[in-house]
Design a protein around this motif. Structure first.
Motif, PDB file in Angstrom:
ATOM      1  N   SER A  32      15.637  31.207  29.179  1.00  0.00           N
ATOM      2  CA  SER A  32      15.036  32.380  28.544  1.00  0.00           C
ATOM      3  C   SER A  32      15.679  32.669  27.195  1.00  0.00           C
ATOM      4  CB  SER A  32      15.196  33.606  29.447  1.00  0.00           C
ATOM      5  OG  SER A  32      14.774  34.770  28.771  1.00  0.00           O
ATOM      6  N   ASP A  33      14.828  33.006  26.220  1.00  0.00           N
ATOM      7  CA  ASP A  33      15.316  33.472  24.926  1.00  0.00           C
ATOM      8  C   ASP A  33      15.487  34.987  24.911  1.00  0.00           C
ATOM      9  OD1 ASP A  33      15.326  30.915  23.797  1.00  0.00           O
ATOM     10  OD2 ASP A  33      13.196  31.046  23.286  1.00  0.00           O
ATOM     11  N   TYR A  34      15.122  35.649  26.031  1.00  0.00           N
ATOM     12  CA  TYR A  34      15.148  37.103  26.091  1.00  0.00           C
ATOM     13  C   TYR A  34      16.279  37.638  26.965  1.00  0.00           C
ATOM     14  CZ  TYR A  34      10.489  36.307  24.232  1.00  0.00           C
ATOM     15  OH  TYR A  34       9.438  35.875  23.463  1.00  0.00           O
ATOM     16  N   LEU A  35      16.695  36.843  27.967  1.00  0.00           N
ATOM     17  CA  LEU A  35      17.751  37.273  28.871  1.00  0.00           C
ATOM     18  C   LEU A  35      19.030  36.523  28.530  1.00  0.00           C
ATOM     19  CD1 LEU A  35      15.744  37.231  32.216  1.00  0.00           C
ATOM     20  CD2 LEU A  35      16.200  39.193  30.736  1.00  0.00           C
ATOM     21  N   HIS A  36      20.075  37.242  28.265  1.00  0.00           N
ATOM     22  CA  HIS A  36      21.350  36.642  27.889  1.00  0.00           C
ATOM     23  C   HIS A  36      22.414  37.150  28.860  1.00  0.00           C
ATOM     24  CE1 HIS A  36      19.500  35.205  24.188  1.00  0.00           C
ATOM     25  NE2 HIS A  36      18.980  36.413  24.055  1.00  0.00           N
ATOM     26  N   TYR A  37      22.545  36.451  29.973  1.00  0.00           N
ATOM     27  CA  TYR A  37      23.412  36.930  31.047  1.00  0.00           C
ATOM     28  C   TYR A  37      24.873  37.012  30.633  1.00  0.00           C
ATOM     29  CZ  TYR A  37      19.303  36.126  33.938  1.00  0.00           C
ATOM     30  OH  TYR A  37      18.046  36.162  34.465  1.00  0.00           O
ATOM     31  N   GLN A  38      25.321  36.075  29.792  1.00  0.00           N
ATOM     32  CA  GLN A  38      26.721  36.094  29.389  1.00  0.00           C
ATOM     33  C   GLN A  38      27.037  37.285  28.494  1.00  0.00           C
ATOM     34  OE1 GLN A  38      27.401  32.242  27.652  1.00  0.00           O
ATOM     35  NE2 GLN A  38      27.816  31.290  29.621  1.00  0.00           N
ATOM     36  N   GLN A  39      25.997  37.867  27.869  1.00  0.00           N
ATOM     37  CA  GLN A  39      26.204  39.008  26.998  1.00  0.00           C
ATOM     38  C   GLN A  39      25.823  40.319  27.678  1.00  0.00           C
ATOM     39  OE1 GLN A  39      24.116  38.255  23.322  1.00  0.00           O
ATOM     40  NE2 GLN A  39      24.802  36.144  23.228  1.00  0.00           N
ATOM     41  N   ASP A  40      25.434  40.242  28.953  1.00  0.00           N
ATOM     42  CA  ASP A  40      24.992  41.429  29.668  1.00  0.00           C
ATOM     43  C   ASP A  40      26.149  42.415  29.802  1.00  0.00           C
ATOM     44  OD1 ASP A  40      24.652  43.022  32.339  1.00  0.00           O
ATOM     45  OD2 ASP A  40      22.637  42.345  31.796  1.00  0.00           O
ATOM     46  N   ASP A  41      25.949  43.654  29.316  1.00  0.00           N
ATOM     47  CA  ASP A  41      27.023  44.641  29.311  1.00  0.00           C
ATOM     48  C   ASP A  41      27.505  44.973  30.718  1.00  0.00           C
ATOM     49  OD1 ASP A  41      27.012  44.805  26.564  1.00  0.00           O
ATOM     50  OD2 ASP A  41      25.610  46.489  26.497  1.00  0.00           O
ATOM     51  N   PHE A  42      26.566  45.043  31.688  1.00  0.00           N
ATOM     52  CA  PHE A  42      26.963  45.383  33.054  1.00  0.00           C
ATOM     53  C   PHE A  42      27.862  44.295  33.633  1.00  0.00           C
ATOM     54  CE2 PHE A  42      26.600  45.478  37.627  1.00  0.00           C
ATOM     55  CZ  PHE A  42      26.689  46.832  37.915  1.00  0.00           C
ATOM     56  N   VAL A  43      27.430  43.032  33.467  1.00  0.00           N
ATOM     57  CA  VAL A  43      28.210  41.919  34.026  1.00  0.00           C
ATOM     58  C   VAL A  43      29.588  41.867  33.380  1.00  0.00           C
ATOM     59  CG1 VAL A  43      28.339  39.411  34.273  1.00  0.00           C
ATOM     60  CG2 VAL A  43      26.155  40.589  34.631  1.00  0.00           C
ATOM     61  N   LYS A  44      29.653  42.015  32.057  1.00  0.00           N
ATOM     62  CA  LYS A  44      30.933  41.943  31.363  1.00  0.00           C
ATOM     63  C   LYS A  44      31.851  43.092  31.756  1.00  0.00           C
ATOM     64  CE  LYS A  44      29.618  41.659  27.062  1.00  0.00           C
ATOM     65  NZ  LYS A  44      29.726  41.517  25.591  1.00  0.00           N
ATOM     66  N   SER A  45      31.297  44.296  31.832  1.00  0.00           N
ATOM     67  CA  SER A  45      32.128  45.461  32.117  1.00  0.00           C
ATOM     68  C   SER A  45      32.563  45.530  33.574  1.00  0.00           C
ATOM     69  CB  SER A  45      31.386  46.750  31.735  1.00  0.00           C
ATOM     70  OG  SER A  45      30.219  46.897  32.516  1.00  0.00           O
ATOM     71  N   HIS A  46      31.875  44.807  34.463  1.00  0.00           N
ATOM     72  CA  HIS A  46      32.215  44.863  35.883  1.00  0.00           C
ATOM     73  C   HIS A  46      32.833  43.556  36.394  1.00  0.00           C
ATOM     74  CE1 HIS A  46      29.520  48.317  35.550  1.00  0.00           C
ATOM     75  NE2 HIS A  46      30.071  48.765  36.644  1.00  0.00           N
ATOM     76  N   GLY A  47      33.206  42.669  35.472  1.00  0.00           N
ATOM     77  CA  GLY A  47      33.946  41.482  35.870  1.00  0.00           C
ATOM     78  C   GLY A  47      33.141  40.470  36.662  1.00  0.00           C
ATOM     79  N   GLY A  48      31.892  40.267  36.297  1.00  0.00           N
ATOM     80  CA  GLY A  48      31.092  39.232  36.959  1.00  0.00           C
ATOM     81  C   GLY A  48      30.109  39.793  37.971  1.00  0.00           C
ATOM     82  N   MET A  49      29.866  39.005  39.028  1.00  0.00           N
ATOM     83  CA  MET A  49      28.801  39.315  39.981  1.00  0.00           C
ATOM     84  C   MET A  49      29.234  40.240  41.114  1.00  0.00           C
ATOM     85  SD  MET A  49      25.949  37.932  39.069  1.00  0.00           S
ATOM     86  CE  MET A  49      25.042  38.078  40.618  1.00  0.00           C
ATOM     87  N   LEU A  50      30.511  40.489  41.274  1.00  0.00           N
ATOM     88  CA  LEU A  50      30.971  41.234  42.445  1.00  0.00           C
ATOM     89  C   LEU A  50      30.314  42.606  42.569  1.00  0.00           C
ATOM     90  CD1 LEU A  50      34.789  40.368  42.475  1.00  0.00           C
ATOM     91  CD2 LEU A  50      32.997  39.488  43.980  1.00  0.00           C
ATOM     92  N   GLU A  51      30.268  43.357  41.481  1.00  0.00           N
ATOM     93  CA  GLU A  51      29.682  44.697  41.550  1.00  0.00           C
ATOM     94  C   GLU A  51      28.169  44.639  41.726  1.00  0.00           C
ATOM     95  OE1 GLU A  51      31.066  47.629  41.959  1.00  0.00           O
ATOM     96  OE2 GLU A  51      32.935  46.491  42.104  1.00  0.00           O
ATOM     97  N   ILE A  52      27.552  43.599  41.189  1.00  0.00           N
ATOM     98  CA  ILE A  52      26.112  43.428  41.400  1.00  0.00           C
ATOM     99  C   ILE A  52      25.834  43.196  42.882  1.00  0.00           C
ATOM    100  CG2 ILE A  52      24.126  41.937  40.903  1.00  0.00           C
ATOM    101  CD1 ILE A  52      25.246  41.558  38.114  1.00  0.00           C
ATOM    102  N   TYR A  53      26.630  42.339  43.517  1.00  0.00           N
ATOM    103  CA  TYR A  53      26.474  42.107  44.958  1.00  0.00           C
ATOM    104  C   TYR A  53      26.705  43.399  45.744  1.00  0.00           C
ATOM    105  CZ  TYR A  53      26.486  37.022  44.219  1.00  0.00           C
ATOM    106  OH  TYR A  53      26.178  35.749  43.835  1.00  0.00           O
ATOM    107  N   ARG A  54      27.740  44.145  45.372  1.00  0.00           N
ATOM    108  CA  ARG A  54      28.026  45.389  46.096  1.00  0.00           C
ATOM    109  C   ARG A  54      26.888  46.384  45.955  1.00  0.00           C
ATOM    110  NH1 ARG A  54      33.582  44.641  43.947  1.00  0.00           N
ATOM    111  NH2 ARG A  54      34.886  43.914  45.679  1.00  0.00           N
ATOM    112  N   THR A  55      26.301  46.454  44.771  1.00  0.00           N
ATOM    113  CA  THR A  55      25.161  47.351  44.556  1.00  0.00           C
ATOM    114  C   THR A  55      23.962  46.906  45.387  1.00  0.00           C
ATOM    115  OG1 THR A  55      25.895  47.876  42.304  1.00  0.00           O
ATOM    116  CG2 THR A  55      23.578  48.282  42.826  1.00  0.00           C
ATOM    117  N   MET A  56      23.697  45.616  45.409  1.00  0.00           N
ATOM    118  CA  MET A  56      22.569  45.101  46.185  1.00  0.00           C
ATOM    119  C   MET A  56      22.754  45.350  47.672  1.00  0.00           C
ATOM    120  SD  MET A  56      21.882  41.499  44.191  1.00  0.00           S
ATOM    121  CE  MET A  56      20.567  41.006  45.311  1.00  0.00           C
ATOM    122  N   LEU A  57      23.997  45.234  48.145  1.00  0.00           N
ATOM    123  CA  LEU A  57      24.261  45.365  49.582  1.00  0.00           C
ATOM    124  C   LEU A  57      24.077  46.791  50.106  1.00  0.00           C
ATOM    125  CD1 LEU A  57      27.319  42.963  49.871  1.00  0.00           C
ATOM    126  CD2 LEU A  57      25.143  42.712  51.079  1.00  0.00           C
TER     127      LEU A  57
END
Length: 208
Positions: free
Chosen positions: A82-107
């Protein structure tokens, strides 16, 4: 253990294939997507890192598929990169140290399965296994083999599909890590029988 194809080059996305899918992958593609299988790999703009995405691009951009996925209002066409999604620059991922908080939110609301092909050196399963364990939940069902039985693939009965571990999380959530034996980065593409069994069991909440 990954079966290796004799070759001087190895794909960074699968230890079990050569660097181009033309000779190996297209024999499978030809059975289901004839119009894709004849495209030479070197001429394919989407043959990136040994992954031919033509079939997925055509399928996911079909009108009926977009309707089923409820993305008919999207202004974009699906593509493998994708030219529209830039996961490495995603503010949420960067500020929360990767996928851990995303998994916790999903759970909090969803059942979650994290899976990898065990022959994928590009995104190897050890990293995702450690990430899943780092969530800190107790193990509910210890690491063990899971099996599948597909008569179209083997006449030898139940086969090892990979390995899995399940964690104790508050209901109605579920957290499981799964490997797909012999699969590279595109697990459903290279090991369709195991991947389909995994998906069916997950969607139906059937035991592994």
């Amino acid at each position: 253990m990954c079966p290796l194809v004799e070759s001087h080059e190895r794909s960074m996305w699968s230890l079990s294939i050569a660097s181009c899918v033309e000779e190996i992958e297209r024999r499978t593609l030809r059975k289901t997507i004839p119009m894709v299988a004849h495209i030479p790999c070197e001429l394919s703009p989407n043959c990136h890192a040994g992954i031919d995405s033509h079939g997925g691009i055509m399928y996911l951009n079909r009108r009926d598929v977009k309707q089923a996925l409820h993305v008919t209002e999207s202004p974009f066409n699906w593509t493998i990169c994708s030219d529209y999604l830039h996961y490495q620059q995603d503010d949420f991922v960067k500020s929360h140290g990767g996928m851990l908080e995303i998994y916790r939110t999903m759970l909090k609301n969803y059942r979650v399965v994290v899976y990898n092909g065990d022959c994928d050196p590009g995104c190897n399963y050890l990293g995702d296994e450690m990430c899943t364990a780092a969530l800190g939940f107790d193990v509910k069902t210890p690491w063990r083999a899971w099996h599948y039985d597909d008569a179209q693939v083997t006449a030898m009965g139940s086969q090892t599909g990979g390995w899995t571990v399940e964690y104790s999380v508050p209901m109605p959530a579920e957290l499981r890590f799964i490997t797909i034996k012999g699969a590279g980065h595109m697990a459903p593409q290279w090991r369709p029988a195991q991947s389909l069994t995994m998906l069916q069991r997950f969607l139906s909440a059937s035991p592994f």
